[in-house]
Write a protein that holds these residues in place. Structure first.
Motif, PDB file in Angstrom:
ATOM      1  N   LEU A  34       0.814  -1.213   0.000  1.00  0.00           N
ATOM      2  CA  LEU A  34       0.000   0.000   0.000  1.00  0.00           C
ATOM      3  C   LEU A  34       0.851   1.268   0.000  1.00  0.00           C
ATOM      4  CD1 LEU A  34      -2.807  -1.020   2.533  1.00  0.00           C
ATOM      5  CD2 LEU A  34      -2.949  -0.934   0.034  1.00  0.00           C
ATOM      6  N   THR A  35       2.071   1.173   0.506  1.00  0.00           N
ATOM      7  CA  THR A  35       2.959   2.339   0.513  1.00  0.00           C
ATOM      8  C   THR A  35       3.966   2.286  -0.640  1.00  0.00           C
ATOM      9  OG1 THR A  35       4.448   1.190   2.080  1.00  0.00           O
ATOM     10  CG2 THR A  35       2.780   2.657   3.001  1.00  0.00           C
ATOM     11  N   GLY A  36       4.532   1.124  -0.888  1.00  0.00           N
ATOM     12  CA  GLY A  36       5.603   1.007  -1.872  1.00  0.00           C
ATOM     13  C   GLY A  36       5.166   1.196  -3.309  1.00  0.00           C
ATOM     14  N   ILE A  41       5.295   4.503  -8.219  1.00  0.00           N
ATOM     15  CA  ILE A  41       4.642   5.211  -9.319  1.00  0.00           C
ATOM     16  C   ILE A  41       5.016   6.693  -9.308  1.00  0.00           C
ATOM     17  CG2 ILE A  41       2.399   5.949 -10.224  1.00  0.00           C
ATOM     18  CD1 ILE A  41       1.267   3.283  -9.180  1.00  0.00           C
ATOM     19  N   LEU A  42       5.013   7.300  -8.130  1.00  0.00           N
ATOM     20  CA  LEU A  42       5.292   8.737  -8.022  1.00  0.00           C
ATOM     21  C   LEU A  42       6.706   9.086  -8.481  1.00  0.00           C
ATOM     22  CD1 LEU A  42       3.566   9.625  -4.628  1.00  0.00           C
ATOM     23  CD2 LEU A  42       2.872  10.357  -6.914  1.00  0.00           C
ATOM     24  N   ALA A  50      13.704   9.493  -7.791  1.00  0.00           N
ATOM     25  CA  ALA A  50      13.833   8.039  -7.886  1.00  0.00           C
ATOM     26  C   ALA A  50      15.177   7.579  -7.325  1.00  0.00           C
ATOM     27  CB  ALA A  50      13.683   7.593  -9.331  1.00  0.00           C
ATOM     28  N   ASP A  51      16.244   8.263  -7.709  1.00  0.00           N
ATOM     29  CA  ASP A  51      17.574   7.885  -7.228  1.00  0.00           C
ATOM     30  C   ASP A  51      17.661   7.987  -5.708  1.00  0.00           C
ATOM     31  OD1 ASP A  51      18.419   7.390  -9.791  1.00  0.00           O
ATOM     32  OD2 ASP A  51      19.396   9.335 -10.059  1.00  0.00           O
ATOM     33  N   ARG A  52      17.099   9.054  -5.153  1.00  0.00           N
ATOM     34  CA  ARG A  52      17.177   9.257  -3.712  1.00  0.00           C
ATOM     35  C   ARG A  52      16.347   8.238  -2.943  1.00  0.00           C
ATOM     36  NH1 ARG A  52      16.828  15.923  -3.409  1.00  0.00           N
ATOM     37  NH2 ARG A  52      18.933  16.305  -4.269  1.00  0.00           N
ATOM     38  N   VAL A  53      15.141   7.986  -3.426  1.00  0.00           N
ATOM     39  CA  VAL A  53      14.267   7.023  -2.747  1.00  0.00           C
ATOM     40  C   VAL A  53      14.853   5.611  -2.814  1.00  0.00           C
ATOM     41  CG1 VAL A  53      12.015   5.878  -2.857  1.00  0.00           C
ATOM     42  CG2 VAL A  53      12.157   8.362  -3.044  1.00  0.00           C
ATOM     43  N   LEU A  54      15.298   5.205  -3.974  1.00  0.00           N
ATOM     44  CA  LEU A  54      15.863   3.865  -4.124  1.00  0.00           C
ATOM     45  C   LEU A  54      17.157   3.712  -3.329  1.00  0.00           C
ATOM     46  CD1 LEU A  54      15.211   3.289  -7.934  1.00  0.00           C
ATOM     47  CD2 LEU A  54      14.024   2.225  -6.006  1.00  0.00           C
ATOM     48  N   TYR A  55      17.950   4.786  -3.273  1.00  0.00           N
ATOM     49  CA  TYR A  55      19.176   4.744  -2.489  1.00  0.00           C
ATOM     50  C   TYR A  55      18.854   4.613  -1.001  1.00  0.00           C
ATOM     51  CZ  TYR A  55      23.800   6.050  -0.719  1.00  0.00           C
ATOM     52  OH  TYR A  55      25.008   6.061  -0.070  1.00  0.00           O
ATOM     53  N   GLY A  56      17.854   5.379  -0.543  1.00  0.00           N
ATOM     54  CA  GLY A  56      17.459   5.296   0.860  1.00  0.00           C
ATOM     55  C   GLY A  56      16.929   3.920   1.218  1.00  0.00           C
ATOM     56  N   PHE A  94       9.717  -1.922   6.487  1.00  0.00           N
ATOM     57  CA  PHE A  94      10.855  -1.207   5.915  1.00  0.00           C
ATOM     58  C   PHE A  94      11.682  -2.120   5.011  1.00  0.00           C
ATOM     59  CE2 PHE A  94      10.076   1.943   9.255  1.00  0.00           C
ATOM     60  CZ  PHE A  94      10.337   3.123   8.568  1.00  0.00           C
ATOM     61  N   TYR A  95      11.890  -3.372   5.428  1.00  0.00           N
ATOM     62  CA  TYR A  95      12.674  -4.289   4.606  1.00  0.00           C
ATOM     63  C   TYR A  95      11.948  -4.656   3.308  1.00  0.00           C
ATOM     64  CZ  TYR A  95      16.247  -5.096   8.171  1.00  0.00           C
ATOM     65  OH  TYR A  95      17.285  -4.934   9.059  1.00  0.00           O
ATOM     66  N   SER A  96      10.634  -4.502   3.278  1.00  0.00           N
ATOM     67  CA  SER A  96       9.859  -4.834   2.073  1.00  0.00           C
ATOM     68  C   SER A  96       9.898  -3.738   1.024  1.00  0.00           C
ATOM     69  CB  SER A  96       8.392  -5.099   2.443  1.00  0.00           C
ATOM     70  OG  SER A  96       8.268  -6.161   3.348  1.00  0.00           O
ATOM     71  N   GLN A  97      10.268  -2.527   1.415  1.00  0.00           N
ATOM     72  CA  GLN A  97      10.115  -1.385   0.529  1.00  0.00           C
ATOM     73  C   GLN A  97      10.955  -1.470  -0.743  1.00  0.00           C
ATOM     74  OE1 GLN A  97       7.780   1.224   0.977  1.00  0.00           O
ATOM     75  NE2 GLN A  97       7.125  -0.315   2.463  1.00  0.00           N
ATOM     76  N   LEU A  98      12.227  -1.819  -0.610  1.00  0.00           N
ATOM     77  CA  LEU A  98      13.112  -1.775  -1.778  1.00  0.00           C
ATOM     78  C   LEU A  98      12.622  -2.654  -2.920  1.00  0.00           C
ATOM     79  CD1 LEU A  98      15.623  -0.782  -3.214  1.00  0.00           C
ATOM     80  CD2 LEU A  98      16.918  -2.625  -2.112  1.00  0.00           C
ATOM     81  N   PRO A  99      12.365  -3.953  -2.734  1.00  0.00           N
ATOM     82  CA  PRO A  99      11.939  -4.751  -3.894  1.00  0.00           C
ATOM     83  C   PRO A  99      10.624  -4.284  -4.494  1.00  0.00           C
ATOM     84  CG  PRO A  99      11.745  -6.015  -1.851  1.00  0.00           C
ATOM     85  CD  PRO A  99      12.515  -4.783  -1.520  1.00  0.00           C
ATOM     86  N   ILE A 100       9.697  -3.800  -3.661  1.00  0.00           N
ATOM     87  CA  ILE A 100       8.397  -3.375  -4.182  1.00  0.00           C
ATOM     88  C   ILE A 100       8.522  -2.045  -4.917  1.00  0.00           C
ATOM     89  CG2 ILE A 100       6.069  -2.646  -3.542  1.00  0.00           C
ATOM     90  CD1 ILE A 100       6.177  -4.693  -1.273  1.00  0.00           C
TER      91      ILE A 100
END
Length: 217
Positions: A34-36, A41-42, A50-56, A94-100
């Motif tokens: 629901l969050t990822g 998309i955003l 995108a670079d900052r979010v994926l890096y974080g 938090f651990y689920s965020q990156l792959p999604i």
């Protein structure tokens, strides 16, 4: 044989701990979807974002799970939730965020521009294009990210037993502390079987939701 006898004798407890494990992972991944997915998309609108979010998100993945659980103890202790179910779920989210997020972003960015142009030519708004064209095409890749998150979290949730969250990791922790290989092996096999079943189930869902024109023969 001793391990098999132990598993048969404690079958009801294995099922109970297995349900605790499924609950932890299921709730965490559901919230992460629901969050990822919206975040993924955003960030397609900005390469910098995108670079900052994926890096974080990647940095979060480098934090050892036991350390993450430990960091949440002082944060949640003021509300009486320093250990147990809540910190385990938060860490798994938090651990689920990156792959999604990564798979959602990649799937949307790799959509054939011709599809978007065709949708524009039909007079679709940006939201309609997202809902009717982009998401259906991107869905199999997004589900693949969910698969990765689920399998990863099934493993990480095993460590959550050390903060009182229960799950199948109880057998592993007891096996180690009591020098009992029966419990250790039972817990390890149960976690592995759960991960395999979850992965196969989501793989079938991924194939089912893949548009016919995109399926490989």
């Amino acid at each position: 044989m001793e391990t098999l006898n132990f598993a048969i004798a404690n079958w009801s407890q294995i099922l109970a701990r297995g349900w605790e494990h499924i609950s932890l992972v299921g709730v965490a991944v559901s919230i992460a979807i629901l969050t990822g997915v919206p975040i993924g998309i955003l960030i397609t609108q900005s390469r910098v974002a995108a670079d900052r979010v994926l890096y974080g998100a990647a940095i979060i993945m480098t934090i050892p799970s036991i350390a993450f659980f430990g960091l949440l103890i002082p944060v949640l202790s003021p509300i009486g939730q320093g250990i147990g179910y809540l910190p385990a779920v938060i860490a798994l989210i938090f651990y689920s965020q990156l792959p999604i997020i990564r798979n959602t972003y990649t799937a949307i960015m790799n959509i054939d521009p011709a599809l978007r142009e065709a949708a524009r030519g039909m007079g679709m708004t940006a939201f309609q294009r997202l809902r009717e064209v982009e998401l259906p095409v991107a869905l199999p890749v997004i589900i693949n990210g969910v698969r990765n998150a689920v399998v990863l979290n099934i493993a990480i949730a095993t460590i959550a037993t050390y903060i009182g969250a229960g799950g199948l990791g109880v057998f592993i922790s007891r096996g180690i502390s009591q020098t009992d290989p029966r419990q250790l092996i039972t817990g390890a096999i149960a976690v592995s079987v759960l991960a395999i079943l979850a992965d196969l189930g989501l793989l079938l869902l991924q194939r089912r939701l893949t548009p016919v024109g995109l399926r490989q023969s």
